[in-house]
Design a protein around this motif. Structure first.
Motif, PDB file in Angstrom:
ATOM      1  N   ALA A 109       6.735   5.445  32.457  1.00 21.32           N
ATOM      2  CA  ALA A 109       7.829   5.451  33.423  1.00 21.32           C
ATOM      3  C   ALA A 109       7.308   5.303  34.846  1.00 21.32           C
ATOM      4  N   ARG A 110       6.193   5.970  35.156  1.00 25.41           N
ATOM      5  CA  ARG A 110       5.659   5.934  36.519  1.00 25.41           C
ATOM      6  C   ARG A 110       4.931   4.624  36.812  1.00 25.41           C
ATOM      7  N   LEU A 111       4.537   3.910  35.766  1.00 25.19           N
ATOM      8  CA  LEU A 111       3.822   2.643  35.959  1.00 25.19           C
ATOM      9  C   LEU A 111       4.724   1.433  35.778  1.00 25.19           C
ATOM     10  N   ALA A 112       6.024   1.661  35.643  1.00 19.98           N
ATOM     11  CA  ALA A 112       6.951   0.550  35.402  1.00 19.98           C
ATOM     12  C   ALA A 112       6.935  -0.465  36.538  1.00 19.98           C
ATOM     13  N   GLU A 113       6.730  -0.009  37.776  1.00 20.45           N
ATOM     14  CA  GLU A 113       6.697  -0.946  38.900  1.00 20.45           C
ATOM     15  C   GLU A 113       5.524  -1.909  38.792  1.00 20.45           C
ATOM     16  N   GLU A 159       8.221  -2.299  26.583  1.00 25.97           N
ATOM     17  CA  GLU A 159       8.254  -3.408  25.614  1.00 25.97           C
ATOM     18  C   GLU A 159       7.630  -4.687  26.168  1.00 25.97           C
ATOM     19  N   GLN A 160       7.379  -4.730  27.477  1.00 24.59           N
ATOM     20  CA  GLN A 160       6.735  -5.893  28.086  1.00 24.59           C
ATOM     21  C   GLN A 160       5.222  -5.748  28.197  1.00 24.59           C
ATOM     22  N   TRP A 161       4.727  -4.552  27.903  1.00 26.20           N
ATOM     23  CA  TRP A 161       3.326  -4.281  28.177  1.00 26.20           C
ATOM     24  C   TRP A 161       2.358  -5.112  27.350  1.00 26.20           C
ATOM     25  N   GLY A 162       2.804  -5.637  26.246  1.00 27.86           N
ATOM     26  CA  GLY A 162       1.922  -6.467  25.441  1.00 27.86           C
ATOM     27  C   GLY A 162       1.411  -7.677  26.195  1.00 27.86           C
ATOM     28  N   ARG A 163       2.185  -8.164  27.160  1.00 31.27           N
ATOM     29  CA  ARG A 163       1.750  -9.315  27.964  1.00 31.27           C
ATOM     30  C   ARG A 163       1.532  -8.972  29.440  1.00 31.27           C
ATOM     31  N   SER A 164       2.140  -7.866  29.905  1.00 34.18           N
ATOM     32  CA  SER A 164       2.048  -7.560  31.340  1.00 34.18           C
ATOM     33  C   SER A 164       0.932  -6.577  31.687  1.00 34.18           C
ATOM     34  N   LEU A 165       0.470  -5.802  30.709  1.00 36.85           N
ATOM     35  CA  LEU A 165      -0.596  -4.830  30.980  1.00 36.85           C
ATOM     36  C   LEU A 165      -1.929  -5.555  31.084  1.00 36.85           C
ATOM     37  N   ASP A 196      -1.939   4.692  49.969  1.00 39.83           N
ATOM     38  CA  ASP A 196      -0.893   3.740  50.319  1.00 39.83           C
ATOM     39  C   ASP A 196      -0.299   3.174  49.033  1.00 39.83           C
ATOM     40  N   PHE A 197       0.969   3.448  48.776  1.00 43.55           N
ATOM     41  CA  PHE A 197       1.594   3.033  47.531  1.00 43.55           C
ATOM     42  C   PHE A 197       2.002   1.569  47.521  1.00 43.55           C
ATOM     43  N   GLU A 198       1.621   0.825  48.556  1.00 41.78           N
ATOM     44  CA  GLU A 198       1.735  -0.629  48.505  1.00 41.78           C
ATOM     45  C   GLU A 198       0.517  -1.239  47.807  1.00 41.78           C
ATOM     46  N   VAL A 199      -0.509  -0.441  47.563  1.00 39.20           N
ATOM     47  CA  VAL A 199      -1.747  -0.902  46.927  1.00 39.20           C
ATOM     48  C   VAL A 199      -1.667  -0.606  45.428  1.00 39.20           C
ATOM     49  N   ALA A 200      -1.927  -1.629  44.615  1.00 39.52           N
ATOM     50  CA  ALA A 200      -1.752  -1.494  43.164  1.00 39.52           C
ATOM     51  C   ALA A 200      -2.615  -0.385  42.575  1.00 39.52           C
ATOM     52  N   ALA A 201      -3.870  -0.260  43.031  1.00 42.72           N
ATOM     53  CA  ALA A 201      -4.756   0.761  42.476  1.00 42.72           C
ATOM     54  C   ALA A 201      -4.218   2.162  42.742  1.00 42.72           C
ATOM     55  N   ALA A 202      -3.690   2.402  43.938  1.00 43.28           N
ATOM     56  CA  ALA A 202      -3.133   3.719  44.260  1.00 43.28           C
ATOM     57  C   ALA A 202      -1.914   4.014  43.391  1.00 43.28           C
ATOM     58  N   LYS A 203      -1.071   3.016  43.163  1.00 41.48           N
ATOM     59  CA  LYS A 203       0.082   3.188  42.282  1.00 41.48           C
ATOM     60  C   LYS A 203      -0.379   3.559  40.874  1.00 41.48           C
ATOM     61  N   TYR A 204      -1.421   2.871  40.409  1.00 42.46           N
ATOM     62  CA  TYR A 204      -1.920   3.126  39.050  1.00 42.46           C
ATOM     63  C   TYR A 204      -2.479   4.538  38.930  1.00 42.46           C
ATOM     64  N   LEU A 236      -0.775   8.204  36.584  1.00 43.99           N
ATOM     65  CA  LEU A 236      -1.381   8.827  35.410  1.00 43.99           C
ATOM     66  C   LEU A 236      -1.317  10.344  35.530  1.00 43.99           C
ATOM     67  N   GLU A 237      -0.926  10.995  34.439  1.00 40.00           N
ATOM     68  CA  GLU A 237      -0.863  12.461  34.437  1.00 40.00           C
ATOM     69  C   GLU A 237      -2.233  13.084  34.218  1.00 40.00           C
ATOM     70  N   ASP A 238      -2.979  12.560  33.254  1.00 41.70           N
ATOM     71  CA  ASP A 238      -4.285  13.140  32.936  1.00 41.70           C
ATOM     72  C   ASP A 238      -5.091  12.110  32.162  1.00 41.70           C
ATOM     73  N   GLY A 239      -6.184  12.561  31.558  1.00 38.57           N
ATOM     74  CA  GLY A 239      -7.039  11.655  30.789  1.00 38.57           C
ATOM     75  C   GLY A 239      -8.094  11.009  31.664  1.00 38.57           C
ATOM     76  N   GLU A 240      -8.450   9.784  31.311  1.00 42.69           N
ATOM     77  CA  GLU A 240      -9.533   9.082  31.993  1.00 42.69           C
ATOM     78  C   GLU A 240      -9.072   7.691  32.430  1.00 42.69           C
ATOM     79  N   ILE A 241      -9.716   7.192  33.461  1.00 39.68           N
ATOM     80  CA  ILE A 241      -9.443   5.856  33.978  1.00 39.68           C
ATOM     81  C   ILE A 241     -10.618   4.958  33.594  1.00 39.68           C
ATOM     82  N   PRO A 242     -10.408   3.951  32.741  1.00 38.32           N
ATOM     83  CA  PRO A 242     -11.507   3.072  32.350  1.00 38.32           C
ATOM     84  C   PRO A 242     -11.832   2.079  33.463  1.00 38.32           C
TER      85      PRO A 242
END
Length: 214
Positions: free
Chosen positions: A64-68, A74-80, A110-118, A122-128
């Motif tokens: 939900a938080r990464l939808a932007e 259902e689009q993530w198969g091609r958009s991720l 800055d939430f105009e930057v894709a990396a900051a949005k990503y 994320l709630e937890d875990g690891e960033i590859p």
């Protein structure tokens, strides 16, 4: 006997919050090997860091938080896809055999930057992460200073805990986030705050959300 150029091998060992930095900065600790018998005088290390977004799983809240960034699940198969985070150049001092080093990476909220949005999504875990290295090695061979390019396929992978990034932002922006507004929008908000005698910007946003029924 003439010494050939060193074949550097680089691994990423850790990520940590840089101490005493003026801006939010992470440091990635490196181990550099492959210079056995070669006197390296310096290295200009060019590092491109990419977020390998396809190499982890995502819960419903993450999606939900990464939808932007990636659209509906259902689009993530091609958009991720992977994202470019940053590129930085680091100068390493002389060493023989191997050494350790740190790559400082300034970070933005800055939430105009894709990396900051990503990262924020994320709630937890690891960033590859993928580290793609290039640059120039200056070394001595038969008493002469030589230069050689770092091999094009010099790469490393690292999984950075999400908590490292969140700790960094909590340190510099405790319990807050930043939004960038156009001047006209800011002037209208400022006028709204003044006319409603609101104490702070949180009060302005809360008032507008209540008015909008959210």
């Amino acid at each position: 006997m003439t010494s050939g150029p060193p074949d550097l091998r680089i691994t990423v060992d850790e990520a940590r919050v840089a101490e005493f930095a003026a801006l939010p900065t992470l440091e990635f600790g490196l181990t550099i090997d492959g210079a056995d018998g070669v006197e390296v005088r310096s290295v200009v290390l060019d590092t491109q860091i990419r977020i390998a977004a396809t190499r982890r799983t995502y819960g419903g809240a993450d999606q939900a938080r990464l939808a932007e960034l990636f659209g509906a699940p259902e689009q993530w198969g091609r958009s991720l896809t992977s994202l470019l985070w940053t590129r930085t150049v680091t100068h390493l001092p002389a060493f023989t055999g191997g050494t350790t080093a740190a790559i400082p990476v300034p970070c933005t909220y800055d939430f105009e930057v894709a990396a900051a949005k990503y990262f924020h999504g994320l709630e937890d875990g690891e960033i590859p992460l993928e580290f793609l290295f290039s640059g120039t090695v200056f070394y001595l061979a038969d008493g002469l200073l030589q230069a050689a390019r770092i091999a094009w396929d010099t790469e490393a992978e690292f999984r950075m805990p999400v908590r490292v990034w969140k700790d960094l932002m909590d340190h510099y922006f405790p319990a807050s986030a930043w939004l960038r507004l156009g001047r006209d929008a800011f002037d209208r908000l400022y006028a709204y705050r003044s006319s409603h005698t609101l104490a702070g910007w949180d009060d302005v946003v809360e008032s507008l959300l209540r008015t909008g029924g959210s």
